[in-house]
Design an enzyme around this catalytic site. Structure first.
Site, PDB file in Angstrom:
ATOM      1  N   TYR A   1       0.815  -1.215   0.000  1.00  0.00           N
ATOM      2  CA  TYR A   1       0.000   0.000   0.000  1.00  0.00           C
ATOM      3  C   TYR A   1       0.847   1.262   0.000  1.00  0.00           C
ATOM      4  O   TYR A   1       0.438   2.289  -0.539  1.00  0.00           O
ATOM      5  CB  TYR A   1      -0.921   0.036   1.237  1.00  0.00           C
ATOM      6  CG  TYR A   1      -2.227  -0.678   1.071  1.00  0.00           C
ATOM      7  CD1 TYR A   1      -2.265  -2.042   0.823  1.00  0.00           C
ATOM      8  CD2 TYR A   1      -3.428   0.009   1.178  1.00  0.00           C
ATOM      9  CE1 TYR A   1      -3.470  -2.699   0.692  1.00  0.00           C
ATOM     10  CE2 TYR A   1      -4.642  -0.640   1.045  1.00  0.00           C
ATOM     11  CZ  TYR A   1      -4.653  -1.996   0.803  1.00  0.00           C
ATOM     12  OH  TYR A   1      -5.860  -2.642   0.675  1.00  0.00           O
TER      13      TYR A   1
ATOM     14  N   LYS B   1       3.104 -15.273   3.593  1.00  0.00           N
ATOM     15  CA  LYS B   1       3.390 -16.092   2.410  1.00  0.00           C
ATOM     16  C   LYS B   1       4.906 -16.323   2.399  1.00  0.00           C
ATOM     17  O   LYS B   1       5.610 -15.954   1.446  1.00  0.00           O
ATOM     18  CB  LYS B   1       2.878 -15.354   1.152  1.00  0.00           C
ATOM     19  CG  LYS B   1       2.915 -16.163  -0.130  1.00  0.00           C
ATOM     20  CD  LYS B   1       1.878 -17.264  -0.197  1.00  0.00           C
ATOM     21  CE  LYS B   1       2.049 -18.072  -1.477  1.00  0.00           C
ATOM     22  NZ  LYS B   1       1.191 -19.278  -1.499  1.00  0.00           N
TER      23      LYS B   1
ATOM     24  N   ASP C   1      -2.871 -18.470   1.634  1.00  0.00           N
ATOM     25  CA  ASP C   1      -3.821 -19.251   0.826  1.00  0.00           C
ATOM     26  C   ASP C   1      -4.522 -20.289   1.701  1.00  0.00           C
ATOM     27  O   ASP C   1      -5.742 -20.442   1.671  1.00  0.00           O
ATOM     28  CB  ASP C   1      -3.132 -19.895  -0.402  1.00  0.00           C
ATOM     29  CG  ASP C   1      -1.816 -20.599  -0.087  1.00  0.00           C
ATOM     30  OD1 ASP C   1      -1.340 -20.522   1.066  1.00  0.00           O
ATOM     31  OD2 ASP C   1      -1.263 -21.251  -1.004  1.00  0.00           O
TER      32      ASP C   1
ATOM     33  N   ASP D   1      -6.611  -6.829   4.310  1.00  0.00           N
ATOM     34  CA  ASP D   1      -7.712  -6.227   3.548  1.00  0.00           C
ATOM     35  C   ASP D   1      -8.592  -7.327   2.970  1.00  0.00           C
ATOM     36  O   ASP D   1      -9.824  -7.286   3.074  1.00  0.00           O
ATOM     37  CB  ASP D   1      -7.126  -5.357   2.433  1.00  0.00           C
ATOM     38  CG  ASP D   1      -8.205  -4.741   1.559  1.00  0.00           C
ATOM     39  OD1 ASP D   1      -9.192  -4.218   2.123  1.00  0.00           O
ATOM     40  OD2 ASP D   1      -8.083  -4.797   0.318  1.00  0.00           O
TER      41      ASP D   1
ATOM     42  N   ASP E   1     -12.644  -8.867   4.474  1.00  0.00           N
ATOM     43  CA  ASP E   1     -13.899  -8.962   3.710  1.00  0.00           C
ATOM     44  C   ASP E   1     -14.421 -10.400   3.751  1.00  0.00           C
ATOM     45  O   ASP E   1     -15.633 -10.637   3.892  1.00  0.00           O
ATOM     46  CB  ASP E   1     -13.682  -8.560   2.240  1.00  0.00           C
ATOM     47  CG  ASP E   1     -13.880  -7.060   2.006  1.00  0.00           C
ATOM     48  OD1 ASP E   1     -13.525  -6.273   2.908  1.00  0.00           O
ATOM     49  OD2 ASP E   1     -14.373  -6.686   0.925  1.00  0.00           O
TER      50      ASP E   1
END
Ligand code: IPM
Ligand code: MG
Length: 364
Positions: free
Chosen positions: A141, A191, A223, A247, A251
């Site tokens: 970001y 990751k 994942d 982020d 959701d």
């Protein structure tokens, strides 16, 4: 106590849900004898339209001069073609940075009354109570360099994911401290099999974890964490992760508990906290009076708790939300076949009323 706030309602459904959140806050302030002082300022697309700046200096000054900031949402398709610094989202990202708000807390809690709203079977989702701790000022970001360069047809885009040890350490500490007040489990999501940032992340989180021997620390690739989040959501406690993974997973957690419209957030770590629903501006339903204001209302509860240490007041709002949901109140995002939805304003009114009636019981 004086509750001095800046409200930056922003775009889309932001103003509608912020209005209801402020009504709930006023009800709790009345009941507990606090004085509420709110200044309204533009941000995002609303500010771009007025001043060509998604975070005008006047808005930033007001935020910096208040005790907490309540945000609605930013983002509007009208600005999709704008350069990055003239997009609504740039205003929010700058505000987070200016406030030093590096720790983004996003609870995803299952409400028993909403069991039929989750796409998951009740036996799987029941008991879910996750706190996502998302690093908010680092990663892709904010990393430099970033660009799109070259000639049309052969352009190349670059973003940089970057994390310093100090940035990882401070967010890890927040996660462990919060875990101590909960079920004492931290799952760090990365990751590390592919990204250097994640390898450093895992190393630093493990090091910080040594200071919290009572907290059970686990690591999971993102994942696999995404899969576990739908397979066994009730097993999560604190989920610690970097900016972009957080982020995405927040959701998803909203979907798991029945609606993204329910999720609140606190962005803390700096001197002034920023509170906002997780859902965003939802331009498709803006202005229709059908948005779910509970994410914004629950953000006010987080504001009371984290910026003012007013735990009883925060609890009062949270109980009011549970109560109206138990009575069957549903906005459009929560209705199932045969149920009639209520409007944004009606949901807000019922929560404020439940806040007031709890007060009446308390003082009776
Ligand atoms: C969120 C939003 C923001 C983010 C956008 C609007 C910049 O999606 O708060 O989750 O990506 O952080
Ligand atoms: Mg998001």
């Amino acid at each position: 106590m004086l509750l001095k706030l800046t409200a930056v309602a922003g775009d889309g459904i932001g103003p509608e849900v912020t209005e209801q959140a402020l009504l709930a806050l006023q009800a709790v302030a009345d009941g507990f004898d606090h004085q509420l002082q709110v200044q309204h300022k533009p941000i995002g697309g609303a500010a771009l339209t007025a001043t060509n700046d998604p975070l005008p200096p006047d808005t930033l000054q007001a935020c910096l001069a208040s005790s907490a900031v309540l945000l609605g949402a930013v983002g509007s398709p009208a600005f999709d073609q704008n350069p990055p610094h003239l997009r609504p989202e740039a205003g929010l990202l700058r505000l987070r940075r200016e406030l030093g708000a590096y720790a983004n807390l996003r609870p995803a809690v299952f409400f028993p009354a909403l069991e039929d709203c989750s796409p998951l079977r009740g036996e799987i989702v029941r008991g879910t109570d996750i706190l996502i701790v998302r690093e908010l000022l680092g990663g892709a970001y904010f990393g430099q360099p970033r660009s799109i360069e070259g000639n049309p047809g052969s352009r190349v885009a670059v973003n940089t994911m970057r994390y310093g040890e100090d940035e990882i350490e401070r967010i890890a500490r927040v996660a462990f401290e919060l875990a101590m007040t909960r079920k004492r489990k931290v799952l760090s999501v990365d990751k590390a099999n592919v990204l250097e940032c994640s390898r450093l992340w895992r190393e630093v989180v493990t090091r910080v974890g040594k200071n919290y021997p009572d907290v059970k620390l686990g690591h999971q690739y993102v994942d696999s964490a995404a899969m576990l989040l739908v397979q066994r959501p009730a097993e999560f406690d604190v989920l610690l992760t970097e900016n972009m993974f957080g982020d995405i997973l927040s959701d998803q957690a909203g979907g798991v508990v029945g609606s993204l419209g329910l999720l609140a957030s606190a962005s803390i770590g700096g001197p002034i906290g920023l509170y906002e629903p997780v859902h965003g501006s939802a331009p498709d339903i803006a202005g229709k009076g059908i948005a779910n204001p509970l994410g914004a209302i629950l953000s006010v509860a987080m504001l009371l708790r984290h910026s003012f240490q007013l735990n009883a007041e925060a609890g009062c709002i949270e109980r009011a939300v549970s109560a109206v949901l138990s009575q069957g109140a549903r906005t459009a995002d929560l209705v199932r076949k045969g149920q009639a939805p209520i409007s944004t304003a009606e949901m807000g009114r019922r929560v404020a009323e439940a806040v007031t009636s709890q007060q009446a019981e308390r003082t009776a």
